[in-house]
Design a protein around this motif. Structure first.
Motif, PDB file in Angstrom:
ATOM      1  N   ALA A 145      -1.084  15.555   2.132  1.00  0.00           N
ATOM      2  CA  ALA A 145      -1.628  14.423   2.855  1.00  0.00           C
ATOM      3  C   ALA A 145      -1.043  13.173   2.273  1.00  0.00           C
ATOM      4  O   ALA A 145      -0.950  12.158   3.210  1.00  0.00           O
ATOM      5  CB  ALA A 145      -2.944  14.280   2.787  1.00  0.00           C
ATOM      6  N   ASN A 146      -0.294  13.074   1.302  1.00  0.00           N
ATOM      7  CA  ASN A 146       0.329  12.001   0.885  1.00  0.00           C
ATOM      8  C   ASN A 146       1.752  11.566   1.553  1.00  0.00           C
ATOM      9  O   ASN A 146       2.275  10.320   1.751  1.00  0.00           O
ATOM     10  CB  ASN A 146       0.629  11.986  -0.726  1.00  0.00           C
ATOM     11  CG  ASN A 146      -0.505  11.883  -1.530  1.00  0.00           C
ATOM     12  OD1 ASN A 146      -1.483  11.327  -0.745  1.00  0.00           O
ATOM     13  ND2 ASN A 146      -0.356  12.451  -2.605  1.00  0.00           N
ATOM     14  N   GLU A 147       2.401  12.447   2.382  1.00  0.00           N
ATOM     15  CA  GLU A 147       3.546  12.361   2.781  1.00  0.00           C
ATOM     16  C   GLU A 147       3.529  11.279   3.845  1.00  0.00           C
ATOM     17  O   GLU A 147       4.432  10.381   4.088  1.00  0.00           O
ATOM     18  CB  GLU A 147       3.815  13.502   3.536  1.00  0.00           C
ATOM     19  CG  GLU A 147       5.298  13.484   4.104  1.00  0.00           C
ATOM     20  CD  GLU A 147       6.083  14.593   4.722  1.00  0.00           C
ATOM     21  OE1 GLU A 147       6.031  15.679   3.769  1.00  0.00           O
ATOM     22  OE2 GLU A 147       6.610  14.877   5.627  1.00  0.00           O
ATOM     23  N   GLU A 148       2.558  11.361   4.750  1.00  0.00           N
ATOM     24  CA  GLU A 148       2.257  10.494   5.840  1.00  0.00           C
ATOM     25  C   GLU A 148       2.353   8.992   5.237  1.00  0.00           C
ATOM     26  O   GLU A 148       2.916   8.068   5.765  1.00  0.00           O
ATOM     27  CB  GLU A 148       1.015  10.462   6.538  1.00  0.00           C
ATOM     28  CG  GLU A 148       1.086  10.248   7.971  1.00  0.00           C
ATOM     29  CD  GLU A 148      -0.411  10.524   8.795  1.00  0.00           C
ATOM     30  OE1 GLU A 148      -0.725  11.652   8.468  1.00  0.00           O
ATOM     31  OE2 GLU A 148      -1.014   9.438   9.229  1.00  0.00           O
ATOM     32  N   LYS A 149       1.373   8.683   3.956  1.00  0.00           N
ATOM     33  CA  LYS A 149       1.453   7.521   3.473  1.00  0.00           C
ATOM     34  C   LYS A 149       2.533   7.051   2.893  1.00  0.00           C
ATOM     35  O   LYS A 149       2.743   5.804   2.864  1.00  0.00           O
ATOM     36  CB  LYS A 149       0.072   7.396   2.310  1.00  0.00           C
ATOM     37  CG  LYS A 149      -1.109   7.542   2.980  1.00  0.00           C
ATOM     38  CD  LYS A 149      -1.958   7.836   1.980  1.00  0.00           C
ATOM     39  CE  LYS A 149      -3.541   8.452   2.490  1.00  0.00           C
ATOM     40  NZ  LYS A 149      -4.269   9.133   1.502  1.00  0.00           N
TER      41      LYS A 149
ATOM     42  N   GLU B  33       0.805  -1.185  -0.206  1.00  0.00           N
ATOM     43  CA  GLU B  33       0.012  -0.170   0.056  1.00  0.00           C
ATOM     44  C   GLU B  33       0.869   1.091   0.037  1.00  0.00           C
ATOM     45  O   GLU B  33       1.877   1.309   0.823  1.00  0.00           O
ATOM     46  CB  GLU B  33      -0.823   0.017   1.397  1.00  0.00           C
ATOM     47  CG  GLU B  33      -2.031   0.720   1.164  1.00  0.00           C
ATOM     48  CD  GLU B  33      -2.788   0.719   2.340  1.00  0.00           C
ATOM     49  OE1 GLU B  33      -3.043  -0.336   3.023  1.00  0.00           O
ATOM     50  OE2 GLU B  33      -3.586   1.919   2.625  1.00  0.00           O
ATOM     51  N   GLY B  34       0.571   2.352  -0.906  1.00  0.00           N
ATOM     52  CA  GLY B  34       1.432   3.471  -0.966  1.00  0.00           C
ATOM     53  C   GLY B  34       2.278   3.364  -1.860  1.00  0.00           C
ATOM     54  O   GLY B  34       3.155   4.383  -2.257  1.00  0.00           O
ATOM     55  N   MET B  35       2.518   2.181  -2.620  1.00  0.00           N
ATOM     56  CA  MET B  35       3.752   2.277  -3.492  1.00  0.00           C
ATOM     57  C   MET B  35       3.500   2.983  -4.734  1.00  0.00           C
ATOM     58  O   MET B  35       4.448   3.806  -5.216  1.00  0.00           O
ATOM     59  CB  MET B  35       3.700   0.799  -4.076  1.00  0.00           C
ATOM     60  CG  MET B  35       4.911   0.703  -5.276  1.00  0.00           C
ATOM     61  SD  MET B  35       4.935  -0.952  -5.836  1.00  0.00           S
ATOM     62  CE  MET B  35       3.795  -0.889  -7.240  1.00  0.00           C
ATOM     63  N   HIS B  36       2.225   3.231  -5.279  1.00  0.00           N
ATOM     64  CA  HIS B  36       1.999   4.066  -6.353  1.00  0.00           C
ATOM     65  C   HIS B  36       2.286   5.557  -6.006  1.00  0.00           C
ATOM     66  O   HIS B  36       2.674   6.420  -6.812  1.00  0.00           O
ATOM     67  CB  HIS B  36       0.525   3.936  -6.900  1.00  0.00           C
ATOM     68  CG  HIS B  36       0.584   2.600  -7.639  1.00  0.00           C
ATOM     69  ND1 HIS B  36       1.217   2.339  -9.007  1.00  0.00           N
ATOM     70  CD2 HIS B  36      -0.147   1.301  -7.445  1.00  0.00           C
ATOM     71  CE1 HIS B  36       0.869   1.266  -9.433  1.00  0.00           C
ATOM     72  NE2 HIS B  36       0.064   0.424  -8.464  1.00  0.00           N
ATOM     73  N   LEU B  37       2.079   5.742  -4.712  1.00  0.00           N
ATOM     74  CA  LEU B  37       2.283   7.362  -4.268  1.00  0.00           C
ATOM     75  C   LEU B  37       3.857   7.600  -4.520  1.00  0.00           C
ATOM     76  O   LEU B  37       4.357   8.429  -5.091  1.00  0.00           O
ATOM     77  CB  LEU B  37       1.735   7.522  -2.987  1.00  0.00           C
ATOM     78  CG  LEU B  37       0.413   7.591  -2.792  1.00  0.00           C
ATOM     79  CD1 LEU B  37      -0.206   7.804  -1.257  1.00  0.00           C
ATOM     80  CD2 LEU B  37      -0.217   8.898  -3.491  1.00  0.00           C
ATOM     81  N   VAL B  38       4.547   6.461  -3.950  1.00  0.00           N
ATOM     82  CA  VAL B  38       5.869   6.626  -3.870  1.00  0.00           C
ATOM     83  C   VAL B  38       6.565   6.889  -5.477  1.00  0.00           C
ATOM     84  O   VAL B  38       7.214   7.632  -5.760  1.00  0.00           O
ATOM     85  CB  VAL B  38       6.558   5.429  -3.224  1.00  0.00           C
ATOM     86  CG1 VAL B  38       8.155   5.396  -3.530  1.00  0.00           C
ATOM     87  CG2 VAL B  38       6.390   5.585  -1.759  1.00  0.00           C
TER      88      VAL B  38
END
Ligand code: HEC
Length: 153
Positions: free
Chosen positions: A120-124, A74-79
Motif C-alpha cells: 500500500a505504500n507504493e502509491e504514497k 508527506e511520504g518522505m519517511h516511506l521513501v
C-alpha cells in the motif's frame, strides 16, 4: 596399567575440561555481548541506513532532510525506509520522472534488482516522488544541483 594411566591423566583431563568450559564461556560471552550490532543487521534501522546519531537523523534545513537530501514532504519517511537501502538517496533525488516513470522504475527494480513489494505504500511513495521529483515541465531545464565539479587535467 590402566589404573596408572587414569591416575596420570585424570588431573590433566580435568584441567583440559575446565579450560574447554572456560573457552566456551568466553565464546558465549563475546557472542552475546556483541549482539547489539548483529541484531540490527537484518533490519532497516536508521543507524544502519545512514551512520549518524538518531537525534541528527531527523534534522531538516530549508525544507531538505539533511541526512538524505530528500525534500521534506508527506511520504518522505516511506521513501527513506524503502529507497536508500541499496543505493544512495542521490540516485533518487537526481532523477526527474513522472508518476508513470517512477512507477516503471520501481517495477524495473522489483523485476531485476530484488526490490520488495511496496504494498500500500507504493502509491504514497510514487505520489511523493512525482510531486517532489517530477519532470520539469517547460522552459529550460532545472539548474544542475550537483556541483561537484572537478578540474580537467
Ligand atoms: C533492493 C535494492 C533496491 C531498493 C530497495 C531500491 N532500489 Fe533503486 N535501484 C537498485 C539498483 C541495483 C539500481 C541500479 C543502480 C545502479 O545502476 O548503480 C537502482 C537504480 C535506481 C534508479 C536509477 C534508475 C536508472 O534508470 O538509472 C532510481 C531512480 C532508483 N533506483 C530509485 C529507487 C526508488 C525510488 C526506490 C524506493 C522505492 C528504490 N530505488 C529502492 C536497487 C534498489
Amino acid at each position: 596399567m590402566a589404573k596408572e594411566l587414569k591416575k596420570q591423566f585424570g588431573p590433566l583431563t580435568k584441567a583440559l575440561l575446565a579450560l574447554g568450559a572456560l573457552l566456551l564461556l568466553a565464546i558465549l560471552f563475546f557472542l552475546f555481548v556483541d549482539t547489539p550490532d548483529d541484531l540490527s543487521a537484518g533490519t532497516t534501522s536508521k543507524e544502519k541506513i545512514i551512520k549518524m546519531p538518531e537525534e541528527d537523523f531527523d534534522k531538516v534545513e530549508n525544507g531538505i532532510h539533511v541526512a538524505t537530501g530528500f525534500v521534506k514532504d508527506e511520504g518522505m519517511h516511506l521513501v527513506i525506509q524503502n529507497c536508500v537501502g541499496c543505493h544512495s538517496a542521490k540516485l533518487v533525488t537526481q532523477n526527474r520522472l513522472s508518476a508513470e516513470g517512477w512507477q516503471s522504475t520501481i517495477k524495473w527494480m522489483q523485476e531485476t534488482q530484488n526490490l520488495w513489494n511496496l504494498g500500500a505504500n507504493e502509491e504514497k511513495i510514487i505520489e511523493y516522488l512525482a510531486k517532489n521529483y517530477g519532470p520539469v515541465s517547460r522552459g529550460r531545464r532545472k539548474n544542475l544541483i550537483d556541483e561537484d565539479w572537478y578540474e580537467l587535467k
